[in-house]
Design a protein around this motif. Sequence first.
Motif, PDB file in Angstrom:
ATOM      1  N   PHE B 178       0.836  -1.195   0.000  1.00 51.19           N
ATOM      2  CA  PHE B 178       0.000   0.000   0.000  1.00 51.19           C
ATOM      3  C   PHE B 178       0.879   1.257   0.000  1.00 51.19           C
ATOM      4  CE2 PHE B 178      -3.345   2.919   1.138  1.00 51.19           C
ATOM      5  CZ  PHE B 178      -4.462   2.335   0.570  1.00 51.19           C
TER       6      PHE B 178
ATOM      7  N   TRP C  17     -20.503   3.651 -10.420  1.00 51.09           N
ATOM      8  CA  TRP C  17     -19.448   3.721  -9.403  1.00 51.09           C
ATOM      9  C   TRP C  17     -20.012   3.572  -8.007  1.00 51.09           C
ATOM     10  CZ3 TRP C  17     -18.299   6.680  -5.151  1.00 51.09           C
ATOM     11  CH2 TRP C  17     -17.000   6.496  -4.608  1.00 51.09           C
ATOM     12  N   ALA C  21     -19.000   0.727  -5.609  1.00 47.84           N
ATOM     13  CA  ALA C  21     -18.255   1.076  -4.407  1.00 47.84           C
ATOM     14  C   ALA C  21     -18.980   0.584  -3.177  1.00 47.84           C
ATOM     15  CB  ALA C  21     -18.072   2.594  -4.342  1.00 47.84           C
ATOM     16  N   LEU C  25     -17.663  -2.060  -0.502  1.00 45.07           N
ATOM     17  CA  LEU C  25     -17.508  -1.817   0.927  1.00 45.07           C
ATOM     18  C   LEU C  25     -18.345  -2.789   1.727  1.00 45.07           C
ATOM     19  CD1 LEU C  25     -17.601   2.104   1.045  1.00 45.07           C
ATOM     20  CD2 LEU C  25     -15.670   0.558   0.754  1.00 45.07           C
ATOM     21  N   LEU C  54     -15.011  -1.539 -10.598  1.00 43.12           N
ATOM     22  CA  LEU C  54     -14.260  -0.304 -10.364  1.00 43.12           C
ATOM     23  C   LEU C  54     -13.035  -0.245 -11.283  1.00 43.12           C
ATOM     24  CD1 LEU C  54     -14.396   0.107  -6.487  1.00 43.12           C
ATOM     25  CD2 LEU C  54     -15.687   1.331  -8.226  1.00 43.12           C
ATOM     26  N   LEU C  58     -11.872   2.471 -14.194  1.00 45.77           N
ATOM     27  CA  LEU C  58     -10.554   3.098 -14.213  1.00 45.77           C
ATOM     28  C   LEU C  58      -9.768   2.696 -15.453  1.00 45.77           C
ATOM     29  CD1 LEU C  58      -9.646   2.776 -10.448  1.00 45.77           C
ATOM     30  CD2 LEU C  58      -9.897   4.907 -11.729  1.00 45.77           C
ATOM     31  N   LEU C 113      -7.469   4.290   8.402  1.00 48.13           N
ATOM     32  CA  LEU C 113      -8.444   4.726   7.404  1.00 48.13           C
ATOM     33  C   LEU C 113      -8.519   6.246   7.357  1.00 48.13           C
ATOM     34  CD1 LEU C 113     -10.745   4.255   5.434  1.00 48.13           C
ATOM     35  CD2 LEU C 113     -12.297   4.069   7.370  1.00 48.13           C
ATOM     36  N   ILE C 116      -5.371   7.833   5.807  1.00 47.78           N
ATOM     37  CA  ILE C 116      -5.237   7.765   4.350  1.00 47.78           C
ATOM     38  C   ILE C 116      -6.265   8.668   3.687  1.00 47.78           C
ATOM     39  CG2 ILE C 116      -5.278   6.240   2.354  1.00 47.78           C
ATOM     40  CD1 ILE C 116      -4.483   4.005   4.334  1.00 47.78           C
ATOM     41  N   VAL C 117      -7.469   8.650   4.255  1.00 48.24           N
ATOM     42  CA  VAL C 117      -8.502   9.497   3.661  1.00 48.24           C
ATOM     43  C   VAL C 117      -8.115  10.964   3.778  1.00 48.24           C
ATOM     44  CG1 VAL C 117     -10.881  10.258   3.919  1.00 48.24           C
ATOM     45  CG2 VAL C 117     -10.345   7.827   3.937  1.00 48.24           C
ATOM     46  N   VAL C 120      -5.408  11.653   1.313  1.00 47.53           N
ATOM     47  CA  VAL C 120      -5.965  11.769  -0.044  1.00 47.53           C
ATOM     48  C   VAL C 120      -6.756  13.063  -0.165  1.00 47.53           C
ATOM     49  CG1 VAL C 120      -7.610  10.760  -1.658  1.00 47.53           C
ATOM     50  CG2 VAL C 120      -5.986   9.306  -0.472  1.00 47.53           C
TER      51      VAL C 120
ATOM     52  N   TRP E  12     -11.904   9.524  -4.967  1.00 45.47           N
ATOM     53  CA  TRP E  12     -12.998   8.685  -4.482  1.00 45.47           C
ATOM     54  C   TRP E  12     -12.619   7.221  -4.508  1.00 45.47           C
ATOM     55  CZ3 TRP E  12     -16.906  10.934  -2.084  1.00 45.47           C
ATOM     56  CH2 TRP E  12     -17.122  12.311  -2.331  1.00 45.47           C
ATOM     57  N   TYR E  13     -11.982   6.831  -5.551  1.00 44.46           N
ATOM     58  CA  TYR E  13     -11.505   5.429  -5.611  1.00 44.46           C
ATOM     59  C   TYR E  13     -10.524   5.160  -4.483  1.00 44.46           C
ATOM     60  CZ  TYR E  13     -13.470   5.173 -10.286  1.00 44.46           C
ATOM     61  OH  TYR E  13     -14.300   5.157 -11.350  1.00 44.46           O
ATOM     62  N   LEU E  14      -9.686   6.177  -4.261  1.00 37.58           N
ATOM     63  CA  LEU E  14      -8.683   5.989  -3.199  1.00 37.58           C
ATOM     64  C   LEU E  14      -9.361   5.845  -1.853  1.00 37.58           C
ATOM     65  CD1 LEU E  14      -5.875   8.426  -4.282  1.00 37.58           C
ATOM     66  CD2 LEU E  14      -5.894   5.927  -4.315  1.00 37.58           C
ATOM     67  N   ALA E  15     -10.443   6.576  -1.658  1.00 39.87           N
ATOM     68  CA  ALA E  15     -11.156   6.438  -0.397  1.00 39.87           C
ATOM     69  C   ALA E  15     -11.663   5.016  -0.236  1.00 39.87           C
ATOM     70  CB  ALA E  15     -12.316   7.433  -0.353  1.00 39.87           C
ATOM     71  N   VAL E  16     -12.200   4.473  -1.340  1.00 41.90           N
ATOM     72  CA  VAL E  16     -12.654   3.080  -1.279  1.00 41.90           C
ATOM     73  C   VAL E  16     -11.489   2.151  -0.983  1.00 41.90           C
ATOM     74  CG1 VAL E  16     -13.716   1.220  -2.571  1.00 41.90           C
ATOM     75  CG2 VAL E  16     -14.581   3.551  -2.806  1.00 41.90           C
ATOM     76  N   ALA E  17     -10.361   2.419  -1.646  1.00 42.84           N
ATOM     77  CA  ALA E  17      -9.179   1.573  -1.430  1.00 42.84           C
ATOM     78  C   ALA E  17      -8.766   1.624   0.030  1.00 42.84           C
ATOM     79  CB  ALA E  17      -8.035   2.052  -2.325  1.00 42.84           C
ATOM     80  N   ALA E  18      -8.742   2.836   0.593  1.00 39.43           N
ATOM     81  CA  ALA E  18      -8.360   2.977   1.988  1.00 39.43           C
ATOM     82  C   ALA E  18      -9.325   2.216   2.873  1.00 39.43           C
ATOM     83  CB  ALA E  18      -8.345   4.463   2.370  1.00 39.43           C
ATOM     84  N   PHE E  19     -10.619   2.315   2.529  1.00 38.64           N
ATOM     85  CA  PHE E  19     -11.595   1.616   3.346  1.00 38.64           C
ATOM     86  C   PHE E  19     -11.380   0.113   3.275  1.00 38.64           C
ATOM     87  CE2 PHE E  19     -15.590  -0.277   4.443  1.00 38.64           C
ATOM     88  CZ  PHE E  19     -16.030   0.510   5.487  1.00 38.64           C
TER      89      PHE E  19
END
Lengths: 545, 490, 186, 638, 106
Positions: B178, C17, C21, C25, C54, C58, C113, C116-117, C120, E12-19
């Motif tokens: 990661f 999406w 998504a 989740l 997803l 992409l 979490l 990272i959020v 980002v 947004w994808y990254l948020a999903v990835a992080a989750f």
Amino acid sequence: MTTALILLPAGGALLVWLLPWTRFWAGSFALLVSLAEVGLWIETLIRFDFSRPGLQLGAHAGWFGDLGISYHVGLFGFSLWLVGMTVVVMAAAVAYAFWTGRERARAYFGLQLFLTGAIVGVFAAQDLLLFYAFFEAMLIPLYVLVGVWGGPGRLGATLKFVIYTMAGSLLMLAAVIVLGIQQGSFDLVSTGTSGNTWIFLGFVAAFAVKAPLFPFHGWLPDAYREAPPEVSAVLSGVVSKAAVYGLLRIAIAKFPGPTHDVRVPILVFAAIGLVYGSLVAFRAPDVRGVIAYSSLAQMGLIVLGLFAANDLGFDGAILQSVNHGLLSATLFLLAGGIERRTATGELSRLGGMARGRPALATMLMTTGIIALAVPGSSAFAGEFLILAGVFRQGWIWAVIGAGAIVLAAMYMLRLISAVLHREVGPAVPDAALDLRPAELGFLVPLVACLLGLSAWPAAVSHRAFAGTRAKQAVATELASSRTPVSAAAAAYQRCLAALEDAEIVITTATDPAASARAEKKLERGCRTPSGAIDVTISVSQAGSP
Amino acid sequence: MISKPHVDWFALSPEFVLLGASALALFVAVLVPRWARRALSAVVCALGFAGAFVAAAILYGRSAHGHPIIADAIVRDRFGALAMLIVAGSGLLAVGISAREPMRNGHDAEYYALLAAAGAGMAFFVTANNLMTIFLSLEWFSLCLYVMCAIDVDLVGSLEAGLKYLVVGSFGSAVLLFGSALVYGATGQLGLDRIAATVSAQHLSRDVLLLAGLAMIITGLGFKSSSAPFHMWTPDVYEGAPTPVTSFMAAATKTVAFVVALRILVTAFPQEAHLWTVTIAVIACVSLAVGNFAALVQRNVKRMLAYSSISHAGFMLIAVAAHNSLGARALLYYLVPYSAMSLGAFAVVAARERELGQAVTLDNLAGMGWERPLLGASMFTFMLGFAGFPLTGGFFGKFLVFSAAVDRGWTWLVIVGVAATAVSLYYYLGVIRAMYMRAELRLAPAGGAPPQELVLQTSVLVCLAVTVASFFAVQPLVDLAKHAGRALPL
Amino acid sequence: MAVLAFSAGNVLVWIVWLAAAFACLGSGVAVISFTNPFFSALALIGNLGALAVLYLLLSAEFVAAAQVLVYAGAVMVMFLFVIAYLGGRADAPWAGGPSWQQIGAVGAAGTLLVEIVVAVGLKAGGRLSHEQDIHRSFGSPRAIGRLFLTDHLLAFEITSIVLLVAAIGGVILGAHTRKLAGEKTQ
Amino acid sequence: MIVAAWICLSSPLAAALAIALAGSRISRRGAGYLATASVFASFVAACVAFFALWGDAPHDRSHYSTVWTWLELGSFSAGLRILVDPLSTMMMLIVSGVGALIVGYSVGYMDGDDEERRYFAYMAIFVFSMLLLVQSGNLLLLLAGWGLVGLSSYLLIGFWQERPSAIAAAKKAFVMNAFGDATFALALFLLIQHTRSLDFDTVFARAPGLSSNHWLVNLVALGLLGGAVAKSAQLPLQTWLPDAMEGPTPVSALIHAATMVTAGVYLIVRTHPLFELAPKVEDLAAGLGAATLLLAGLIALVQTDIKRVIAYSTMSQIGYMFLGAGLGAYANGMFHLMTHAFFKALLFMAAGLVIHALAGEQDIRKMGGLRGLLPRTYWAFLVGALALVGLPPFAGFFSKDSILAAAMHDGWYGYLLWVGGLAGTFLTGLYTFRMLFVVFGGEPSPFVREHLIRPRRRGEAHHGEGPFSMTSTVAILAVLSLIGGWIQFAPLWIPVTHWLDVVAPTLPHAEATSWQEGISSALAVGLGLAGLVAAWLVYSRRRVAVPRLPFAQRALEHKFYFDEAYDLVFYRPGVATARLFGRIVEGLVVGGSIVGLGRGVGDAARGVARAQTGLLRTYALAIAGSLAVLVVVFISVR
Amino acid sequence: MTLGILGPEVSWYLAVAAFLFATGALGVLLRRSPLIVLLSLEIMLNGANLALIAFARHNGSGAGQIFALAVMAVAASEVVVGLGLIVAISRRHLDLDVDKLRTLRG
């Protein structure tokens, strides 16, 4: 020559370990090697020119050039004497062990010889890292010797001993590294001085533990009690002198400024140690306890002399180191003899051993009397020099020292009379023999050395430092090596810092004006050492007759 | 038209030799009769490591100027070559230690195949030049090690060790992955030197994604090098795994983890040095504290050595944290005697284990020094070496590491290291105490007289020789390390 | 971009999406929530499928395909097989253990979490908001294949060896040796 | 002359070494003869030196000789250096002469002791040390001799080493002397620092330069005085001397009467240039002498041990010498030292004959009526007693009175001392003749009958009053006690003063005039006689009862509580401190800190090990948690 | 021909990835069944994969996708070894509970 002094016992150790000797032959061979070592030392003594200042009989070989580390050994006058004391005591210790017949002879005698080599190496090393290496290498055989052949409490004793000494040594390692990296070289001869008090304290910590100095002596009672007698003899007689050498050769010689700044605290601790050791020795319940704590006191005294930082103190400290080495070795070997006969060292269970045992009585009496520094003895000469030296730092030190002489009389006489006199103790069997000829074989030479020194202490004290003046010798030693400005300036700085009452004469090859310029350059050089200069620095004490 | 990148086959020779050996060993596992499998596969594997050693040595000689090869995936330089030398040497000795290890389910040949394969993976790992190669080769040798840890499937400990290693290891890998992804996201690059170039070109050194990625990469590598607080798998895995595997892990895994950590940090993240040097220094301190303290109370020798390896990770991290050329030299030098001592110490433990048929503790080590003079004296030396006594390379290792820290101006790290060493004496000397100073047990060896393990004893002797020789021959070794270190942008 | 934001395609993509998504989740949470590993594994398959969607969004078509075929197909089948092999023994207690362990677990995962959020998010206003435009062939099997044989030749080879090693390992660990049985009888 | 001096010094040492090395190869008797011969050889050599010196011109009577450098003290050195001058030759004669007699006496006295050889070796060492002390040419060597006599004193007091009391006494003597050695050494440090030398000639030449520094000169003199006081058993370091009587009687005679204890006087005389720079300290020395002579005289009155009585009288007489030396009447002090050596040795050896005859009994209360049984001993004792009291024409008369006369010249302080000295003569007469009458007068006591008369009746062997070696030496000393004083009769005939003039000229204010000499003599003799008469009345005729003063009696019997006070002030606190250090500091602080540290480390270690739960999840949690922290730090610090 | 991105931005994808990554981590930290732990590890790797692909899209470079493919293989390998271990454990008739595997500790 110096290298031979180191390698002979080390090689002997390897031979003892690797070849399949029987117990008898391993012992004989080890004894032979240690006697040869004594012979080699005498040969060195003959070759040594005491009138010449600086390093002699040196040897130099590359080792780890990247960081300026090399195999550099050599002898000064004082180191020669310390080496001499070492080889004699080690030979006696080996003889004692041979006589008592240690189990696992090959391992044992190999370690003893290895230890000899390491200690001689400590006294000869002229490279900080080499010094450290030998200093540590000394610890390994000691650890095993105490741990394997020691008394019932040996495990705890060795643990304490090693952790204590290593804690000190590792601080020294840190100091060595910082100093060496700062100087760009680890060579003791060619590098200058430093003014960093922390580095200085790192070195002092290691030596204070090794000596030991109050309050770093926590390992001492157990180690001295639990070790085999001959190892105790080596520990207190010889190994502690590595600390003396280190203090003199590194702490004091390389750190004139910090020595000056921290002198008083160190003197305070030394004085406390002196009185404290004497008092505890006076109440110690067993023979070895008395000797052990008296060693603590004596080391305090020697440190007083060292940090008097004048020629009297230096001379005295070296003389006293040699004395104390021989003395405590003899005392421990005698204690070993007594313990073998009575199976105890408790003073309350001993007594009356003089009757019918004239040799034992004479040996113990003679050694004890020299140890309590009866005037006229070599120990007295050493103490006198030390106290006369430290007197100049303040009368109080000498008064404490003189008081300690009285205390020394008290504990030593207590020991002598508790063992030899009064009624026969419960632990003393009638069948306990007088000293055997074999025991006399290693005790008499030690005592003879002491008596010889008593008759002529100047043999050592006068020849510890070249010339008549100890510190002049230290200064000239630096100036007479290659003289880049850094070294000359360091010598100059050292003189300034350490010799309060000295005149410093600076001469160059050319003329007085050049001398004045050189002096300016040196003063500047103290701050920014660079370039080279052709200069001789000599020192004379102000107001000397 | 696909233009294939130029492949520098010579640079890959150690890997190929090892892979070849691995493949041969697999063939042995299948084609050769059961009775000959063990010896033959061991020989094949040993030859593989020996060949890799020679190849790495030649590679070292011919790679004075490091340059990336095969589309910049890996780099041919002396830094990697020296690490390969250590890995190959460790592997060779590990083969010697494994020679008589009882493999209860007859997977000897597979074991050697995995050993050789792990060696090859490590060889790739140390030369890897981009984050992808790093991750993949890491997984390569990690998978081999997971299996080798658990290869003694009969033993609960071995299985437990394998599972713990696998799960925690995969967790660490995921973190590393990661982190790599984040770095890739921040810079758009995977190549180590290109990351640095992009960071300096776009002034990204304070970029949050990059820094979060860096943190994760440090964590992942910290896991592999068993530095505290990422160390916790180490004692369990070292204890549970078969001893030869432990010895190989302790020596080779640690070597490659540190070599790669140093390479990544100084090649890809020089601009972030203000952060990671302090972090590494802190991790070093924690490792020193945790490793030494925990080792104090261990009775099981393997476990004690595992904690000791954590504390040594602390020392090596000091060299990394120094972030100077002396530090690189110190690290590379340190790894040589350290690997020798680890291999040797675990070899002695293995010998004792086979003799007793049970786990080696401080208690059943009693008297071993006298019963087995060679092994005893060697263990004695290894312990002193771990503790950093002179006459062993361990001394110069610590010395150089501390010098590097002083050179950087971090004397406080030296003090911490010194304090840790003082604590460590207790348990290192505890082993000596157990071997020499306690009454002999005179245990009846399990299953009759212990076999004369010539191969193992030879390995121990080699370790001993390296340990001691690295003290006296410090200059040549440091020269090697110096030339190797020049490959890094320090 | 602004124009595109109102296009029908864009709205559709958004909807897809969102669905993918949330499926992703939800199935992720489901994986770690089920007591029965069988359901967990099924949830993971769902998760992998959602992920593939997803990936498609992409422009990673080949990866999406591989995900479904290799991952959700082959790997998960193996998983299910083992779970079936183990039978009821595969059921495991949900969590348990020391409470500090559970609190720590939630705390650590939650912190990660958030971190990272946040990281980002900090970037979202800046660099991350401007994606590179890409060629249509981006992510196509052809492009991937080309990359595998040029820039990432070594990675490709290494991956194959990793798989090989894993195979050997699986054999060793899973093998039911005769010797073992012999020992058990002793 | 120089050679003779070296022979004088080395011959006893050679004898001691010979006896020690020969061990049992030499007979016991042989050891005695060897020791006697060596000391006698010393005496002959001393005579040779004396006459050679006599031949020199008076101003040229100092000769130094160095064999080698003993100790190097920085820029100067202290050689193994002897000095032959009038003072040292005089001391050499006294030491070797009296020494030869006493060692010869010992041959008979120690006959039959198990460890005779050791005894004679020790005696020879003592004579060597004493000669070293008096012959040394610098202060360092003097200090060496000083310490060595203390050592031999220790060895000889504790000669009967099974007796705890003897060993305790020996230790006490040594430790108190060590105290003196310490102050002596401190004085030397001061001298080294300020004069950069320890050679007599250099120091004395440079000493006047120091006089501006009052502190310095006073401290130097005080240090030396401390040494002298300890060695000579003067206040306040007097308590060891009575205990020292645990040693064999000849030892008491030689060391604790004739020679060693008088070394303090020699030291003052030898270093008089230093003392003269510090007149206050000189006065202090004189005052201490006077106080000691009174104190010792009083304590002697109640002592019951024959040797202790004589020991206190020794203390008292040395008080006189200190008085003289402190006043500057060096020659008078030295003269009294000489005569005292004769008569005190005589008294001890006569007492030794008594003790020898009574099988070791020393308590005078058990004696009595020995006059008839040991007539020759009685006469010898009587001569000694008369000389001690200072009646003409016995030796003490000539020497003691001139000291008193010298005191009269020194103002009110001098008169005070003079009165004290005169009071001392009365006490001397009293206690001396108390002892004489109790021991020799009256009828034989039951104990005497048991030991002397009954064996004689049974015809058991008893060689008269002692073997020839004992009686002959006693006889010689008796003669010397009679005529030894005649060589000087101040102020008419003063060769001793002249002889010493070049070394230690009498200070002008201590030069007594004729009338002072006369009146002092008359009073001293009168008071001495008065004491004698009083003793006769009380102890012989028993006409007068001893006044009952229980308090005074107790104080005297406890020797004015000096021992108790020292015990309370120094010894016990010292022991308590030592115990405190040994148990508390050593056990808890030095040792305990390690234990505590070890425990702390151990706790930490167990804590760390406990964190290693064995749970796989914990391990992952450690990684995840650390990672979380690391990322926070990286993002927030950047 | 180049394409812009449709739908949500990469963040947004990254948020999903992080989750996903966090969920996987939580699973590893929380669950006791080794099987579910393995599945959780897969989720973590998938989270990373999503991030890689999102970044690949963002940067317009294919390296991320290659990386993701390689990770898939690696994940498969881990599953193989992990399942092998689980099978071996079950064969030893041990509980399939990672908390019971704590003979090694301290």
